[in-house]
Every structure is written in C-alpha cells, then in structure tokens.
Design a protein around this motif. Structure first.
Motif, mmCIF file in Angstrom:
data_model
loop_
_atom_site.group_PDB
_atom_site.id
_atom_site.type_symbol
_atom_site.label_atom_id
_atom_site.label_comp_id
_atom_site.label_asym_id
_atom_site.label_seq_id
_atom_site.Cartn_x
_atom_site.Cartn_y
_atom_site.Cartn_z
ATOM 1 N N THR A 207 63.151 -21.358 36.016
ATOM 2 C CA THR A 207 64.517 -20.839 36.109
ATOM 3 C C THR A 207 64.745 -19.854 34.977
ATOM 4 O OG1 THR A 207 65.313 -22.917 37.066
ATOM 5 C CG2 THR A 207 66.972 -21.403 36.169
ATOM 6 N N ALA A 208 65.196 -18.637 35.333
ATOM 7 C CA ALA A 208 65.476 -17.607 34.339
ATOM 8 C C ALA A 208 66.932 -17.190 34.459
ATOM 9 C CB ALA A 208 64.567 -16.398 34.544
ATOM 10 N N ILE A 209 67.645 -17.285 33.350
ATOM 11 C CA ILE A 209 69.056 -16.887 33.311
ATOM 12 C C ILE A 209 69.141 -15.515 32.646
ATOM 13 C CG2 ILE A 209 71.351 -17.479 32.476
ATOM 14 C CD1 ILE A 209 70.421 -20.383 32.290
ATOM 15 N N VAL A 210 69.620 -14.536 33.395
ATOM 16 C CA VAL A 210 69.835 -13.197 32.845
ATOM 17 C C VAL A 210 71.341 -13.023 32.646
ATOM 18 C CG1 VAL A 210 69.614 -10.725 33.240
ATOM 19 C CG2 VAL A 210 67.775 -12.269 33.933
ATOM 20 N N ASP A 211 71.739 -12.900 31.383
ATOM 21 C CA ASP A 211 73.159 -12.810 31.056
ATOM 22 C C ASP A 211 73.536 -11.360 30.783
ATOM 23 O OD1 ASP A 211 75.735 -14.171 30.296
ATOM 24 O OD2 ASP A 211 75.301 -13.085 28.430
ATOM 25 N N VAL A 212 74.535 -10.861 31.520
ATOM 26 C CA VAL A 212 74.945 -9.459 31.399
ATOM 27 C C VAL A 212 76.311 -9.343 30.736
ATOM 28 C CG1 VAL A 212 73.569 -8.714 33.361
ATOM 29 C CG2 VAL A 212 75.914 -9.483 33.733
ATOM 30 N N GLN A 239 63.304 -18.895 39.851
ATOM 31 C CA GLN A 239 64.628 -18.621 40.367
ATOM 32 C C GLN A 239 65.429 -17.871 39.310
ATOM 33 O OE1 GLN A 239 65.926 -19.334 43.426
ATOM 34 N NE2 GLN A 239 67.842 -18.305 42.857
ATOM 35 N N LEU A 240 66.067 -16.760 39.702
ATOM 36 C CA LEU A 240 66.860 -15.981 38.755
ATOM 37 C C LEU A 240 68.334 -16.351 38.898
ATOM 38 C CD1 LEU A 240 66.618 -13.608 36.657
ATOM 39 C CD2 LEU A 240 67.500 -12.157 38.483
ATOM 40 N N MET A 241 68.976 -16.560 37.765
ATOM 41 C CA MET A 241 70.407 -16.818 37.738
ATOM 42 C C MET A 241 71.067 -15.714 36.937
ATOM 43 S SD MET A 241 72.502 -20.114 36.282
ATOM 44 C CE MET A 241 71.478 -21.211 37.247
ATOM 45 N N LEU A 242 72.144 -15.144 37.474
ATOM 46 C CA LEU A 242 72.863 -14.054 36.839
ATOM 47 C C LEU A 242 74.178 -14.583 36.292
ATOM 48 C CD1 LEU A 242 72.483 -11.016 36.403
ATOM 49 C CD2 LEU A 242 73.761 -10.624 38.516
ATOM 50 N N THR A 243 74.385 -14.423 34.997
ATOM 51 C CA THR A 243 75.615 -14.913 34.377
ATOM 52 C C THR A 243 76.323 -13.782 33.636
ATOM 53 O OG1 THR A 243 74.562 -15.533 32.283
ATOM 54 C CG2 THR A 243 74.559 -17.174 34.037
ATOM 55 N N ILE A 263 70.323 -15.063 44.663
ATOM 56 C CA ILE A 263 70.539 -15.052 43.213
ATOM 57 C C ILE A 263 71.765 -15.904 42.896
ATOM 58 C CG2 ILE A 263 70.988 -13.642 41.170
ATOM 59 C CD1 ILE A 263 69.719 -11.301 42.569
ATOM 60 N N THR A 264 71.578 -16.948 42.131
ATOM 61 C CA THR A 264 72.706 -17.778 41.712
ATOM 62 C C THR A 264 73.496 -17.032 40.650
ATOM 63 O OG1 THR A 264 71.382 -19.760 42.134
ATOM 64 C CG2 THR A 264 73.357 -20.023 40.771
ATOM 65 N N THR A 265 74.814 -17.051 40.776
ATOM 66 C CA THR A 265 75.662 -16.344 39.817
ATOM 67 C C THR A 265 76.648 -17.319 39.182
ATOM 68 O OG1 THR A 265 77.255 -15.752 41.545
ATOM 69 C CG2 THR A 265 75.481 -14.177 41.081
ATOM 70 N N ARG A 266 76.959 -17.068 37.921
ATOM 71 C CA ARG A 266 77.958 -17.831 37.187
ATOM 72 C C ARG A 266 78.731 -16.848 36.300
ATOM 73 N NH1 ARG A 266 76.975 -20.912 40.470
ATOM 74 N NH2 ARG A 266 76.623 -23.181 40.350
ATOM 75 N N SER A 267 79.968 -17.198 36.038
ATOM 76 C CA SER A 267 80.820 -16.287 35.275
ATOM 77 C C SER A 267 80.465 -16.251 33.798
ATOM 78 C CB SER A 267 82.291 -16.677 35.444
ATOM 79 O OG SER A 267 82.493 -18.015 34.971
ATOM 80 N N LEU A 269 77.651 -17.588 30.496
ATOM 81 C CA LEU A 269 76.322 -18.087 30.145
ATOM 82 C C LEU A 269 76.347 -19.599 29.993
ATOM 83 C CD1 LEU A 269 73.381 -17.670 29.289
ATOM 84 C CD2 LEU A 269 74.197 -17.191 26.967
ATOM 85 N N GLN A 270 77.404 -20.145 29.439
ATOM 86 C CA GLN A 270 77.501 -21.594 29.244
ATOM 87 C C GLN A 270 77.448 -22.326 30.573
ATOM 88 O OE1 GLN A 270 81.065 -22.781 27.216
ATOM 89 N NE2 GLN A 270 80.465 -24.936 27.058
ATOM 90 N N SER A 271 78.217 -21.849 31.557
ATOM 91 C CA SER A 271 78.187 -22.517 32.863
ATOM 92 C C SER A 271 76.838 -22.342 33.541
ATOM 93 C CB SER A 271 79.304 -21.974 33.756
ATOM 94 O OG SER A 271 79.133 -20.579 33.981
ATOM 95 N N GLY A 272 76.200 -21.204 33.298
ATOM 96 C CA GLY A 272 74.879 -20.994 33.874
ATOM 97 C C GLY A 272 73.845 -21.934 33.280
ATOM 98 N N ILE A 273 73.921 -22.143 31.954
ATOM 99 C CA ILE A 273 72.998 -23.079 31.305
ATOM 100 C C ILE A 273 73.204 -24.493 31.838
ATOM 101 C CG2 ILE A 273 72.403 -24.149 29.102
ATOM 102 C CD1 ILE A 273 73.037 -21.475 27.769
ATOM 103 N N ALA A 274 74.485 -24.901 31.967
ATOM 104 C CA ALA A 274 74.773 -26.246 32.477
ATOM 105 C C ALA A 274 74.224 -26.417 33.886
ATOM 106 C CB ALA A 274 76.287 -26.492 32.452
ATOM 107 N N HIS A 275 74.391 -25.388 34.738
ATOM 108 C CA HIS A 275 73.888 -25.463 36.114
ATOM 109 C C HIS A 275 72.366 -25.536 36.138
ATOM 110 C CE1 HIS A 275 73.834 -24.810 40.450
ATOM 111 N NE2 HIS A 275 72.909 -23.856 40.250
ATOM 112 N N ALA A 276 71.724 -24.721 35.294
ATOM 113 C CA ALA A 276 70.263 -24.712 35.279
ATOM 114 C C ALA A 276 69.709 -26.042 34.801
ATOM 115 C CB ALA A 276 69.766 -23.584 34.381
ATOM 116 N N LEU A 277 70.324 -26.640 33.792
ATOM 117 C CA LEU A 277 69.842 -27.924 33.287
ATOM 118 C C LEU A 277 70.079 -29.031 34.302
ATOM 119 C CD1 LEU A 277 70.943 -27.745 29.539
ATOM 120 C CD2 LEU A 277 68.701 -27.284 30.537
#
Length: 304
Positions: A207-212, A239-243, A263-267, A269-277
């Motif tokens: 799982t890779a979280i790319v935060d923009v 799996q790429l997640m965009l936060t 692509i999973t999206t979250r508003s 970075l914190q919510s994206g980390i919680a979802h990924a974990l």
C-alpha cells in the motif's frame, strides 16, 4: 643620344634621395621608439614564414631581434603550431585581410601563449604583432573550472532537494507514504514515480499513500502524472491511495474528467494512514505450509 644630366640636376636628385633616406630613417626611429615601450613581439614575416625583420620591444632585446631576422617562425612559435601560423600568413596575404591567431611559445620548462594580429604589409610580407595572453588563458581556465564546480554543486543541491521533496516514509510493514510538496511537473512526477516503484520492489510495500496536500496546483499535467504513478504501482502489485484532496483539487479533477477508478482517496493524510493500517490488519494471514510427515488431524468421533 640622350643628354647627360647636368650637375645641377644631379645635385637635385641627390638631395631628394638624401631627403627620402632621412625620412625613412626618421620613420624607422619613431617606429623603434614606439615598439621599445610596448610589451609585444613586432616583426615582418613573408609568406614562407621567414622573419624578414624584427623590432626591439619591451620584451624583445635588440640582440634577440637581430637573431630572429632571416629565421623561420619556428624560433618564436612552437613547432606543432608552426604550419598553422604560416597558413594564417598566407591567407592574410591572399585575401588582404587582418587575421588573428593564438599559439604557444616554449620558454625553457615554461610555456607562454600569444595572440598575434597578422596584417598585410607588402605583397609578400605581413606585419605580425603578438602579445602574451598566458594570464588571460589561465584566468579563463580557472573560471571554467569554477563554473564546472559550481554546476556540480548546484546539481548536487538540486538532487538533494528532489530527494527531500519526495521522501518515502515507511509507516508499517507493507505501508509507505510519499508526501509531495510544490509543483508536480513531468520531471518531478517521473522522479517521484521512480523512487516509489524502487521502494515497492525493494521493501515489498503493498500500500502506497501519495499525499498531495502540499502540491500547489493540480492541473491536467499533474493529474495525469498521478494516474501514471497509480498504474505503475498496480503493475507491481501495490495499491495506491491518494490523500490531501481538498475541495478545490476535487473540483479540478472533476472538471478535467480524471478517472480515479481503482484509486482509494481520502481528504487527509491522517485518515489515509488510518485506512491503510486498518486494511493491513484485516489482510488474511498466509497459512504456514504443513510440515512433511506430520500426522493428519484426528476426526471427532461425533462427526463435529
């Protein structure tokens, strides 16, 4: 028969000749006086490279000038540059143009560089005026080395900044985050993708979280770059997640018609980390293979 000139006529011609000689001697004296205070080599050279005359200057003594007369330019030009200098003399005479040429002089163990101006003087000779440019060449060489050194430092700094601006932050086993800051152009996107893919391969991230959040403007180019990063990650099984998608970014992506399917999206970075974990913890554990020769499990006699 032609009449013999009278004594008066001979005296007049003799006086004229004496006048011309005096004028030439005066011109020569003025030329030598001028040359004596300039740090240059002044000579008259024919089309074969023979020094017809050399004048004493601030750097050439009268004895040296006398020794140079009727010798080839090899006495003042390094041998490997001699033919080139002779060619310049001939070209100057042929085209009646002023030319310049640089050449070295061997001075014992040292080497001097000169720049000569070559100007036609008669049909067969040129005026050759050369001055020392060794210091200028050394300065130019030093400046070139300094520019190269500065460019290497700048490139190293740019590489370090790119490294810092696209960090890979491992969050847990199999999970990594990449915060992007600044402008996401094509070169930056390519660098980010290469770094992320290398990390996926080396560390087996699933799982890779790319935060923009820190990306200034999300336009068509940066949106396309994000999609390319996502596709490349999927090809490696991640799996790429965009936060960090704020309302303005979301509106831009909609207006551009960007397809974020897969692509999973979250508003944030914190919510994206919680979802990924949470997804990581919910992943089924891989069963360990049964040991060879172990007994089969016993069946309950009641059939349970």
């Amino acid at each position: 028969m032609s009449e013999r000139p009278s004594a008066t006529e001979l005296e007049g011609e003799n006086a004229a000749l004496h006048q011309r000689v005096a004028e030439q001697e005066d011109a020569r004296a003025k030329l030598e006086a001028l040359c004596s205070v300039i740090p240059m080599f002044v000579a008259f050279i024919d089309r074969d490279g023979i020094i017809q005359d050399a004048l004493p200057t601030l750097i050439i003594t009268a004895e040296m000038a006398e020794q140079a007369r009727n010798t080839r330019m090899g006495s003042v030009v390094r041998e490997d540059h001699l033919e080139r200098c002779v060619a310049v003399v001939r070209e100057s005479l042929a085209n009646r143009t002023i030319l310049r040429v640089e050449y070295p002089i061997a001075m014992g163990e040292n080497e001097l560089w000169c720049e000569a101006t070559c100007k036609p003087f008669t049909n067969d000779t040129v005026l050759w005026v050369a001055h020392d440019i060794t210091a200028q060449r050394q300065l130019a060489h030093t400046q070139a080395q300094l520019r190269d050194s500065q460019e290497r430092v700048i490139r190293a700094q740019q590489a370090a900044l790119r490294e810092l601006s696209t960090p890979l932050v491992p969050l847990a086993e199999g999970v990594v985050a990449m915060p992007l800051i600044g402008t996401l152009d094509s070169a930056r996107a390519q660098q980010a993708m290469e770094k992320l893919l290398d990390g996926i391969v080396q560390h087996q991230f699933h799982t890779a979280i790319v935060d923009v959040t820190g990306v200034r403007n999300v336009d068509a180019e940066s949106a396309d770059a994000l999609l390319r990063i996502a596709r490349a990650a999927r090809l490696l099984g991640a799996q790429l997640m965009l936060t960090g998608i704020n309302p303005d970014t979301a509106q831009t992506l909609v207006e551009l018609g960007v397809d974020l399917a897969g692509i999973t999206t979250r508003s944030t970075l914190q919510s994206g980390i919680a979802h990924a974990l949470a997804r990581r913890d919910a992943r089924p554990a891989t069963p360990a293979p049964a040991a060879s020769g172990s007994p089969a499990p016993r069946r309950d006699p009641q059939g349970s």
